[in-house]
Design a protein around this motif. Structure first.
Motif, PDB file in Angstrom:
ATOM      1  N   SER A   1      32.588   9.532 -38.429  1.00 50.81           N
ATOM      2  CA  SER A   1      32.480   8.145 -38.872  1.00 50.81           C
ATOM      3  C   SER A   1      31.014   7.754 -38.963  1.00 50.81           C
ATOM      4  O   SER A   1      30.158   8.303 -38.264  1.00 50.81           O
TER       5      SER A   1
ATOM      6  N   ARG B   1      32.615   0.644 -41.652  1.00 52.70           N
ATOM      7  CA  ARG B   1      32.602   1.931 -40.944  1.00 52.70           C
ATOM      8  C   ARG B   1      33.555   2.854 -41.699  1.00 52.70           C
ATOM      9  O   ARG B   1      34.732   2.539 -41.862  1.00 52.70           O
TER      10      ARG B   1
ATOM     11  N   TYR C   1      35.466   6.491 -42.173  1.00 51.82           N
ATOM     12  CA  TYR C   1      36.023   7.580 -41.368  1.00 51.82           C
ATOM     13  C   TYR C   1      36.442   8.734 -42.270  1.00 51.82           C
ATOM     14  O   TYR C   1      37.106   8.521 -43.292  1.00 51.82           O
TER      15      TYR C   1
ATOM     16  N   HIS D   1      38.219   0.969 -33.609  1.00 49.37           N
ATOM     17  CA  HIS D   1      37.699   2.311 -33.896  1.00 49.37           C
ATOM     18  C   HIS D   1      38.757   3.372 -33.590  1.00 49.37           C
ATOM     19  O   HIS D   1      38.969   4.298 -34.385  1.00 49.37           O
TER      20      HIS D   1
END
Length: 322
Positions: free
Chosen positions: A45, A59, A61, A98
């Motif tokens: 990530s 973010r 991934y 996350h």
């Protein structure tokens, strides 16, 4: 993730960890554990700015695979995720967000873009919708290699939890009017996980769960009061999708072949609103898949790994059915 040890019905603001300030802003005293972007065993990530003026970012991934050093022959589905928090709390960097995005990226597998948008009341709705729509435009035009090399932009899904589910719904209705303006991005469906909707009149589930210890209606009321434009009530279309005539947009959703997945549980005070949304969409001809479980509570998958595993499997089956 643990629930605050404050009775939400006695002190909604204390439960949320907020102090309302005279200037209309809030002080957030509840510090959610944060997590930096990382390269763990299963998922890579990294954080990428979207708009430096508004301080929005994403973010991204990427599942770690043997061929991850080069573009794969078959690209992965793309899932754009919007976090919850009643429009006033949360971040794409929060540890529990996350974790969820890592697990989804690994389980499907898919490239996931988790959007960090501006929060209310400093930036009331539609600011979050604007930011998340801008993020969709960024996905369309960016040269970010994790997207250009590994993501199949023609298999894009908008997903959100709670307030993020509300965002996915409203951004989806904006996006469907863009036509070819989002090419090469092609949205295939919306994934609304415990979506956050409201209304002035209480539903039977809100009455039944008025004293819920996780997300009672009085807490939702505070969030709507801080998140909606000043001067409107919970029957505004941002909160209550039943009050706006979106028939033309729903026709486009139907004609473009989108499918909508709505998940919920009977222990969530919002469940009647979610069931009502499913009914309305079906009546408009939209292809809807609904998954409602017994028991549980709002956002239970953030607290119960066994429930989270079930959610990941539901999302995986939905995404891979295209």
């Amino acid at each position: 993730m643990e629930l605050p040890q404050i009775d939400p019905t006695a002190d909604p603001c204390g439960y949320l960890g907020i102090i309302r300030n005279p200037d209309g802003s809030i002080t957030r005293t509840l510090k959610l554990p944060q997590c930096p972007a990382s390269s763990d065993a299963a998922v890579l990530s990294k954080d990428i700015p979207i708009n430096k003026e508004t301080n929005t970012w994403a973010r991204v991934y990427l599942p770690r695979r043997p061929e991850s050093s080069a573009a794969p022959a078959t690209k992965l589905p793309l899932l754009i995720y919007y976090h919850g928090g009643g429009f006033i709390l949360g971040s794409a960097a929060a540890l529990f967000i996350h974790k969820l995005c890592c697990e989804i990226a690994s389980e499907i597998p898919a490239v996931v873009v988790s959007v960090d948008y501006r929060l209310a009341p400093e930036h009331r709705l539609p600011a979050a919708y604007d930011d998340c729509m801008e993020a969709l435009e960024w996905v369309r035009s960016t040269g970010e290699e994790w997207l250009t090399d590994f993501a199949d932009l023609s298999k894009c899904f908008l997903m959100g939890t709670s307030a993020g589910g509300n965002i996915a719904y409203h951004v989806g209705l904006r996006a469907v009017t863009c036509g070819d303006g989002l090419v090469p991005v092609k949205i295939q469906g919306l994934i609304l996980h415990h979506p956050f909707f409201g209304g002035v009149e209480r539903t039977p589930s809100e009455v039944r769960l008025a004293n819920d210890k996780v997300f009672p209606p009085c807490v939702a009321d505070v969030m709507w009061d801080l998140g909606l434009p000043i001067g409107v009530d919970r029957d505004h279309e941002y909160a209550n999708p039943m009050t706006a005539d979106k028939s033309h947009d729903f026709e486009k959703v139907r004609d473009q072949g989108w499918r909508v997945l709505v998940t919920g549980c009977e222990g969530d005070p919002l469940v009647d609103r979610q069931i009502g949304l499913v009914k309305m969409l079906k009546e408009k001809g939209v292809d809807v898949v609904s998954e409602f479980s017994e028991g549980g509570f709002h956002g239970v998958e953030h607290f119960d790994d066994s429930k989270a595993k079930i959610l990941y499997n539901v999302v995986k089956n939905f995404v891979l059915s295209f």
